[in-house]
Motif scaffolding. Structure first.
Motif, PDB file in Angstrom:
ATOM      1  N   GLN A  39       0.914  -1.246  -0.096  1.00 45.89           N
ATOM      2  CA  GLN A  39      -0.015  -0.090  -0.114  1.00 45.89           C
ATOM      3  C   GLN A  39       0.760   1.203  -0.113  1.00 45.89           C
ATOM      4  O   GLN A  39       1.609   1.528   1.031  1.00 45.89           O
ATOM      5  N   LYS A  43      -2.832   5.513  -1.823  1.00 56.71           N
ATOM      6  CA  LYS A  43      -3.513   4.360  -2.817  1.00 56.71           C
ATOM      7  C   LYS A  43      -4.007   3.339  -1.860  1.00 56.71           C
ATOM      8  O   LYS A  43      -3.525   3.249  -1.024  1.00 56.71           O
ATOM      9  N   GLU A  44      -4.763   2.529  -2.542  1.00 51.32           N
ATOM     10  CA  GLU A  44      -5.388   1.261  -2.089  1.00 51.32           C
ATOM     11  C   GLU A  44      -4.433   0.133  -1.927  1.00 51.32           C
ATOM     12  O   GLU A  44      -3.519   0.161  -2.854  1.00 51.32           O
ATOM     13  N   ARG A  45      -4.633  -0.837  -0.866  1.00 54.11           N
ATOM     14  CA  ARG A  45      -3.496  -2.108  -1.000  1.00 54.11           C
ATOM     15  C   ARG A  45      -3.841  -2.804  -2.332  1.00 54.11           C
ATOM     16  O   ARG A  45      -4.859  -2.888  -2.815  1.00 54.11           O
ATOM     17  N   GLU A  46      -2.475  -3.308  -2.675  1.00 58.90           N
ATOM     18  CA  GLU A  46      -2.782  -4.011  -3.988  1.00 58.90           C
ATOM     19  C   GLU A  46      -1.943  -5.283  -3.793  1.00 58.90           C
ATOM     20  O   GLU A  46      -0.921  -5.591  -2.883  1.00 58.90           O
ATOM     21  N   PRO A 109      -8.219  -6.467  -5.754  1.00 63.89           N
ATOM     22  CA  PRO A 109      -8.200  -5.278  -5.124  1.00 63.89           C
ATOM     23  C   PRO A 109      -8.925  -4.949  -4.067  1.00 63.89           C
ATOM     24  O   PRO A 109      -8.671  -4.365  -2.889  1.00 63.89           O
ATOM     25  N   GLN A 110      -9.913  -5.675  -3.974  1.00 59.78           N
ATOM     26  CA  GLN A 110     -10.950  -5.495  -3.055  1.00 59.78           C
ATOM     27  C   GLN A 110     -10.853  -6.637  -1.967  1.00 59.78           C
ATOM     28  O   GLN A 110     -11.550  -6.751  -0.825  1.00 59.78           O
ATOM     29  N   TYR A 111      -9.700  -7.397  -1.945  1.00 59.43           N
ATOM     30  CA  TYR A 111      -9.421  -8.515  -0.947  1.00 59.43           C
ATOM     31  C   TYR A 111      -9.157  -7.822   0.419  1.00 59.43           C
ATOM     32  O   TYR A 111      -8.461  -6.869   0.312  1.00 59.43           O
ATOM     33  N   GLU A 112      -9.581  -8.488   1.470  1.00 55.43           N
ATOM     34  CA  GLU A 112      -9.482  -8.257   2.792  1.00 55.43           C
ATOM     35  C   GLU A 112      -9.006  -9.353   3.512  1.00 55.43           C
ATOM     36  O   GLU A 112      -9.493 -10.500   3.271  1.00 55.43           O
ATOM     37  N   TRP A 116      -4.120  -8.835   8.868  1.00 52.92           N
ATOM     38  CA  TRP A 116      -2.942  -7.743   8.677  1.00 52.92           C
ATOM     39  C   TRP A 116      -1.953  -7.440   9.662  1.00 52.92           C
ATOM     40  O   TRP A 116      -2.369  -7.316  10.637  1.00 52.92           O
TER      41      TRP A 116
END
Length: 126
Positions: A39, A43-46, A109-112, A116
């Motif tokens: 990340q 920006k979003e996490r990728e 990209p929507q993975y959670e 974490w």
């Protein structure tokens, strides 16, 4: 309790290399995918790269293909990311995560993930 501890980040000049490590614990499934994510500020996490624990199959984001290599040591529950040819756009906090869902889902990209870790900072700058 599932836990991921990332290490190996740092400051490196463009074109340089780093090797990240991720120690996973508390993951009881024998069949899973484990991967690296990043990340960047604003920006979003990728998803960067994933590897399957059983057959070793790998997947890479287009932006890192040919430069990054993912590997794993199942006995140590550790996954590595060898990063060569680093670019300023690789600057980000890098995280790892493991899951039983398919790699395609993990790279979305929507993975959670509920577990974490704190991540490790990679800064590529001259």
């Amino acid at each position: 309790q599932v836990q991921f501890v990332e290490s190996g980040g740092g400051l490196v000049q463009p074109g340089g290399s780093l090797r990240l490590s991720c120690a996973a614990s508390g993951f009881t499934s024998d069949y899973y995918n484990i991967g690296w994510f990043r990340q960047a500020p604003g920006k979003e996490r990728e998803g960067v790269s994933c590897i399957n624990s059983r057959d070793g199959s790998t997947h890479y984001a287009d932006s890192v293909k040919g430069r990054f290599t993912i590997s794993r040591d199942n006995a140590k529950n550790t996954v590595y990311l060898q990063m060569n040819g680093l670019k300023p756009e690789d600057t980000a906090v890098y995280y790892c995560a493991a899951d039983t869902v398919p790699i395609a889902i993990m790279m979305d990209p929507q993975y959670e993930n509920d577990a974490w870790g704190q991540g490790t900072q990679v800064t590529v700058s001259s």
